[in-house]
Design a protein around this motif. Sequence first.
Motif, PDB file in Angstrom:
ATOM      1  N   ALA A  32       0.822  -1.210   0.000  1.00 27.80           N
ATOM      2  CA  ALA A  32       0.000   0.000   0.000  1.00 27.80           C
ATOM      3  C   ALA A  32       0.852   1.254   0.000  1.00 27.80           C
ATOM      4  CB  ALA A  32      -0.937  -0.019   1.214  1.00 27.80           C
ATOM      5  N   VAL A  33       1.849   1.310   0.860  1.00 31.26           N
ATOM      6  CA  VAL A  33       2.700   2.492   0.953  1.00 31.26           C
ATOM      7  C   VAL A  33       3.549   2.647  -0.300  1.00 31.26           C
ATOM      8  CG1 VAL A  33       4.569   3.584   2.251  1.00 31.26           C
ATOM      9  CG2 VAL A  33       2.698   2.440   3.458  1.00 31.26           C
ATOM     10  N   ALA A  34       4.052   1.544  -0.857  1.00 30.87           N
ATOM     11  CA  ALA A  34       4.848   1.632  -2.085  1.00 30.87           C
ATOM     12  C   ALA A  34       4.011   2.187  -3.234  1.00 30.87           C
ATOM     13  CB  ALA A  34       5.398   0.251  -2.451  1.00 30.87           C
ATOM     14  N   ALA A  35       2.746   1.764  -3.343  1.00 32.47           N
ATOM     15  CA  ALA A  35       1.881   2.269  -4.408  1.00 32.47           C
ATOM     16  C   ALA A  35       1.673   3.766  -4.282  1.00 32.47           C
ATOM     17  CB  ALA A  35       0.535   1.533  -4.377  1.00 32.47           C
ATOM     18  N   VAL A  36       1.398   4.225  -3.056  1.00 28.98           N
ATOM     19  CA  VAL A  36       1.124   5.649  -2.847  1.00 28.98           C
ATOM     20  C   VAL A  36       2.388   6.491  -2.978  1.00 28.98           C
ATOM     21  CG1 VAL A  36       0.344   7.342  -1.153  1.00 28.98           C
ATOM     22  CG2 VAL A  36      -0.911   5.198  -1.431  1.00 28.98           C
ATOM     23  N   THR A  37       3.491   6.037  -2.398  1.00 33.99           N
ATOM     24  CA  THR A  37       4.700   6.850  -2.426  1.00 33.99           C
ATOM     25  C   THR A  37       5.346   6.877  -3.808  1.00 33.99           C
ATOM     26  OG1 THR A  37       5.954   4.953  -1.581  1.00 33.99           O
ATOM     27  CG2 THR A  37       5.248   6.610   0.007  1.00 33.99           C
ATOM     28  N   SER A  38       5.199   5.811  -4.602  1.00 38.47           N
ATOM     29  CA  SER A  38       5.741   5.863  -5.963  1.00 38.47           C
ATOM     30  C   SER A  38       5.093   6.989  -6.750  1.00 38.47           C
ATOM     31  CB  SER A  38       5.533   4.525  -6.669  1.00 38.47           C
ATOM     32  OG  SER A  38       4.159   4.251  -6.842  1.00 38.47           O
ATOM     33  N   VAL A  39       3.777   7.137  -6.607  1.00 35.43           N
ATOM     34  CA  VAL A  39       3.072   8.256  -7.247  1.00 35.43           C
ATOM     35  C   VAL A  39       3.444   9.565  -6.557  1.00 35.43           C
ATOM     36  CG1 VAL A  39       0.798   9.217  -7.765  1.00 35.43           C
ATOM     37  CG2 VAL A  39       1.183   6.754  -7.956  1.00 35.43           C
ATOM     38  N   GLY A  40       3.546   9.529  -5.217  1.00 32.95           N
ATOM     39  CA  GLY A  40       3.875  10.744  -4.482  1.00 32.95           C
ATOM     40  C   GLY A  40       5.242  11.303  -4.841  1.00 32.95           C
ATOM     41  N   PHE A  41       6.254  10.440  -4.948  1.00 31.58           N
ATOM     42  CA  PHE A  41       7.585  10.903  -5.335  1.00 31.58           C
ATOM     43  C   PHE A  41       7.553  11.531  -6.728  1.00 31.58           C
ATOM     44  CE2 PHE A  41       9.473   7.938  -2.103  1.00 31.58           C
ATOM     45  CZ  PHE A  41      10.216   8.898  -1.441  1.00 31.58           C
ATOM     46  N   PHE A  42       6.827  10.898  -7.661  1.00 31.03           N
ATOM     47  CA  PHE A  42       6.787  11.422  -9.023  1.00 31.03           C
ATOM     48  C   PHE A  42       6.094  12.783  -9.063  1.00 31.03           C
ATOM     49  CE2 PHE A  42       4.395  11.824 -13.033  1.00 31.03           C
ATOM     50  CZ  PHE A  42       5.464  11.939 -13.903  1.00 31.03           C
ATOM     51  N   THR A  43       4.913  12.888  -8.444  1.00 25.73           N
ATOM     52  CA  THR A  43       4.193  14.162  -8.481  1.00 25.73           C
ATOM     53  C   THR A  43       4.948  15.245  -7.720  1.00 25.73           C
ATOM     54  OG1 THR A  43       2.883  13.444  -6.576  1.00 25.73           O
ATOM     55  CG2 THR A  43       1.948  13.071  -8.753  1.00 25.73           C
ATOM     56  N   ASP A  44       5.661  14.874  -6.664  1.00 22.57           N
ATOM     57  CA  ASP A  44       6.468  15.852  -5.944  1.00 22.57           C
ATOM     58  C   ASP A  44       7.562  16.410  -6.841  1.00 22.57           C
ATOM     59  OD1 ASP A  44       7.426  17.106  -3.322  1.00 22.57           O
ATOM     60  OD2 ASP A  44       9.205  15.977  -3.936  1.00 22.57           O
ATOM     61  N   GLY A 325       8.735   2.400  -2.873  1.00 22.27           N
ATOM     62  CA  GLY A 325       8.073   3.402  -3.712  1.00 22.27           C
ATOM     63  C   GLY A 325       9.058   4.316  -4.401  1.00 22.27           C
ATOM     64  N   TYR A 326      10.159   4.661  -3.710  1.00 24.31           N
ATOM     65  CA  TYR A 326      11.170   5.505  -4.342  1.00 24.31           C
ATOM     66  C   TYR A 326      11.789   4.794  -5.540  1.00 24.31           C
ATOM     67  CZ  TYR A 326      15.242   8.452  -5.022  1.00 24.31           C
ATOM     68  OH  TYR A 326      16.186   9.282  -5.582  1.00 24.31           O
ATOM     69  N   GLY A 327      12.040   3.490  -5.375  1.00 22.83           N
ATOM     70  CA  GLY A 327      12.576   2.741  -6.514  1.00 22.83           C
ATOM     71  C   GLY A 327      11.560   2.636  -7.642  1.00 22.83           C
ATOM     72  N   ALA A 328      10.279   2.464  -7.292  1.00 24.89           N
ATOM     73  CA  ALA A 328       9.252   2.302  -8.318  1.00 24.89           C
ATOM     74  C   ALA A 328       9.013   3.594  -9.089  1.00 24.89           C
ATOM     75  CB  ALA A 328       7.948   1.830  -7.677  1.00 24.89           C
ATOM     76  N   GLN A 329       9.208   4.764  -8.454  1.00 30.06           N
ATOM     77  CA  GLN A 329       8.926   6.012  -9.153  1.00 30.06           C
ATOM     78  C   GLN A 329       9.916   6.276 -10.285  1.00 30.06           C
ATOM     79  OE1 GLN A 329      10.668   9.238  -9.020  1.00 30.06           O
ATOM     80  NE2 GLN A 329      12.442   8.247  -8.056  1.00 30.06           N
ATOM     81  N   THR A 341      11.003  19.355 -20.653  1.00 30.57           N
ATOM     82  CA  THR A 341      12.238  19.520 -21.405  1.00 30.57           C
ATOM     83  C   THR A 341      13.440  19.713 -20.495  1.00 30.57           C
ATOM     84  OG1 THR A 341      11.725  21.882 -21.551  1.00 30.57           O
ATOM     85  CG2 THR A 341      11.076  20.495 -23.403  1.00 30.57           C
ATOM     86  N   GLY A 342      13.263  20.351 -19.348  1.00 29.39           N
ATOM     87  CA  GLY A 342      14.383  20.607 -18.461  1.00 29.39           C
ATOM     88  C   GLY A 342      14.683  19.478 -17.503  1.00 29.39           C
ATOM     89  N   GLY A 343      13.978  18.360 -17.615  1.00 31.00           N
ATOM     90  CA  GLY A 343      14.172  17.268 -16.682  1.00 31.00           C
ATOM     91  C   GLY A 343      13.479  17.547 -15.356  1.00 31.00           C
ATOM     92  N   LEU A 344      13.539  16.594 -14.462  1.00 34.50           N
ATOM     93  CA  LEU A 344      12.880  16.709 -13.164  1.00 34.50           C
ATOM     94  C   LEU A 344      13.934  16.748 -12.066  1.00 34.50           C
ATOM     95  CD1 LEU A 344       9.958  14.146 -13.567  1.00 34.50           C
ATOM     96  CD2 LEU A 344       9.829  16.632 -13.691  1.00 34.50           C
ATOM     97  N   PRO A 345      13.758  17.632 -11.080  1.00 34.91           N
ATOM     98  CA  PRO A 345      14.704  17.665  -9.959  1.00 34.91           C
ATOM     99  C   PRO A 345      14.507  16.477  -9.043  1.00 34.91           C
ATOM    100  CG  PRO A 345      12.894  19.170  -9.548  1.00 34.91           C
ATOM    101  CD  PRO A 345      12.695  18.634 -10.948  1.00 34.91           C
ATOM    102  N   ALA A 346      15.453  16.304  -8.127  1.00 33.63           N
ATOM    103  CA  ALA A 346      15.333  15.216  -7.152  1.00 33.63           C
ATOM    104  C   ALA A 346      14.126  15.444  -6.257  1.00 33.63           C
ATOM    105  CB  ALA A 346      16.608  15.120  -6.315  1.00 33.63           C
ATOM    106  N   ALA A 347      13.509  14.350  -5.837  1.00 27.88           N
ATOM    107  CA  ALA A 347      12.324  14.438  -4.982  1.00 27.88           C
ATOM    108  C   ALA A 347      12.721  14.863  -3.576  1.00 27.88           C
ATOM    109  CB  ALA A 347      11.598  13.099  -4.942  1.00 27.88           C
ATOM    110  N   SER A 348      11.784  15.497  -2.891  1.00 25.27           N
ATOM    111  CA  SER A 348      12.000  15.859  -1.490  1.00 25.27           C
ATOM    112  C   SER A 348      11.630  14.679  -0.599  1.00 25.27           C
ATOM    113  CB  SER A 348      11.143  17.073  -1.134  1.00 25.27           C
ATOM    114  OG  SER A 348       9.760  16.726  -1.134  1.00 25.27           O
TER     115      SER A 348
END
Length: 831
Positions: A32-44, A325-329, A341-348
């Motif tokens: 459950a946490v991996a599913a939510v945090t994988s999306v959370g890391f990406f959207t962050d 989740g961090y690995g899945a994102q 185009t500028g890429g994505l910064p590291a997640a918080s």
Amino acid sequence: MRVGAFRYSLRSLLREWRSGELQVLALAVVIAVAAVTSVGFFTDRVQRAMLLQATELLGADLAVVSADEISETLSTGATERGLSIARFVTFPSVVLFGDAAQLAELKAVDGGYPLRGRLRVSEQPFGPELEPEGGPGPGEVWAETRLFQQMGFQVGDRLQVGDTELRVSRVLTYEPDRGGDLFQLAPRVMFNLADVPATGLVTPASRVRHQLLVAGDEAAVNDYRAWAVDRLAANERIEGVRDARPELRQAIERAEQFLGLAALVAVLLAGGAIAVAARHYSERQSDTSAVMRCLGASRDFVVRVFLLRLLWIALLSSLAGALAGYGAQTVLTALLGQWFTGGLPAASAWPVFSGLAVGLVTVLGFALPSMLRIGRVPPLRVLRRELGAPPPAMWLVLGLAMVTLGVLLLWQAGDARLAVRVLGGAVVTGVLLWGVAWAMIWLLKPLRTRGGVALRFGLANLSRRGSLSAVQLSAFGLGIMALLLLALVRVDLLSAWEQNLPEDAPNHFMINVQPEEVEPLRALFESRGLDAPAYYPMVRGRLANINDRPVNPEDYESARAERLAAREFNLSFGDAPQPDNRIIAGRWWQPGDDLAQWSVEEGLAQTLGIAMGDRLVFRVAGESVEGRVTSLRTVQWDSFNVNFFVVAPPELLAEMPATYITSFRLDGQGEGLLAAAVRQFPSITVLDVRALMEQVRSIMDRATLAVEYVFLFTLLAGVTVLFAAIQATRSVRQRETALLRTLGASRRQVLAGLLSEFLVMGALAGLLAAAGATLIGYVLAAQIFDLPFAVNPWLWIAGIGGGAAGVGFAGWLGARGVLKQPPLFTLRKAA
């Protein structure tokens, strides 16, 4: 006592870890946490990217945007406040190089552009980047690398832009206000604003976007914005950094919602596994609770110990899930990161904390009722094994689970109405699935006396544990149905959409055709042996009033209605409706009728609240045009024919400035025709719909693939539900297996019976899922997309076969331990 409970809970947790229920519970939390945090890391990462580039998304602190030329009053007001200003215009057009013609996004900038951020260019394609002080000079043009590749020119060559030729001086590699590649389907060509008149491309009827950029001190910018709001014309609006790139922001927000809701499906199934595992764990710990009470522990101490164990599991499993989740994102970033185009910064680190919150809320919401009942085990259970804690109240179990799910939905969706609808749909779907699953179990009862020993044993197990079997079936049916919808029904709907188009559907549009150019263009088509397409007039107008009520975008709750109310419409006029339009209310105008009439597309009428007989007023070229709605039409938008929201009799709009639009089909033989048309009439714009659809479909496919990827967590959560159910019936299965082995059944026969139970359960779950996916696919096709629907036999084969194989294999893995324990040990323990 509190310190003692804390220490004892930690020490006893290490001893109890081998308990299968705790392992299943922990695994469910991790999923459950991996599913939510994988999306959370990406959207962050997405939100951080947009925040870091906020001002660059505009190239300024503020922008005034209009379809018409922006008044000098607004630029004068900015300079009087000490603000810097710059101007540019953008519009699509075809550029020429020799016999090659290519649609491009033209951008004409003045010397002050950009006010924020820096342009980047190179001297040759793929060369080192430079940061020039300003944009192209007069007579120069900068083009993106892909235009060099598509048309075959080099730096120093001359491109024909409208009526003039401009020298290619540099390669454009980055614009600060472009923000991302999403929906930018044509390559950029940038030139100087002073060269616009020579091109002849900008006329009062052209589709041009004017922008006035403003930058300076924050207080002065805020003062200017407050001053300018009251002085904006009807077609002008102000955009700040929070309003920049609305199409990108809306697409990302929609993708985030879909991904988040997909993750919550995994959380829902994981919650079911947690509830089942916690219920069985609390039953197994009844003896431990009774012994602790006999040794002097109070009820509060016992409850605290078990609650602290639960919190330890929730915390540690949530941390493991956040790491997973961090690995899945990283996969989500690979799928969708190209939008930026500028890429994505590291997640918080913020998604880690939100993941921990999801884990704790899910565990407490689904496991708390079972844990609370442990303290109610009477000490007398030490002597009388039949005594145990009363089961938790059903209202407490369901109520706490519903509140938990509602809180998670509201947090993830960010929209109370959407959360309520999803929650209501989940409840209705769950009840229907459970009811159908229970009916299927009941229908299996007559078959318990038929077939081989193994089959009879498996069917008997399903029937005896009817309630648990129904829960398992409905949970697996939901998970498999989601996968079937994503994997097969989506493909069916896309195929039906493609087949719904005729083979000769138009693949090109031609817009900005002036009235005097219609006949020469028809002659050009006929001179090349092609049928001349039909040209339709197009008048731009803004809806001003509905029945004397001014149309204000802020008055509408729907985002789509707000956008429609704020935009300019493409009105048209004609004596007869177009072939693919169908009148569903009222009638088309006839000779002798009142000329002040409108025919409105049904969807637009529903969105803006327009009804038959309403009086509509449009502002066209500074004048008001009024008429009543005398008919509503359905429009086949996906036909690629020219269509309009609002149509009028010719006499109502004939005096208004109009351009013409057409759609037509050209294959390989038409390339020379398009170049000749653009050379003869530089102001026209040709749109290649094939390239457009390929780009949009690529975006949709990647977003859908990302949702399917997140739904893999749903499959894992569904398997965890099965393991939880297997663990919940483990002691019962051990006693049944011991009795069968004692009565002469071989180990092979017992294993065959267990496998038959799991295979039948998986097949029934797949059958339930295939039926549900077929029904939902039909509703989507018939009610939402207006497409033909055909039952896909592979849907049923994949559902039933895949369900039986998957559930059977997972059940076999979980049941092997039941057969390893000697029958004598099991019978002595039961005694």
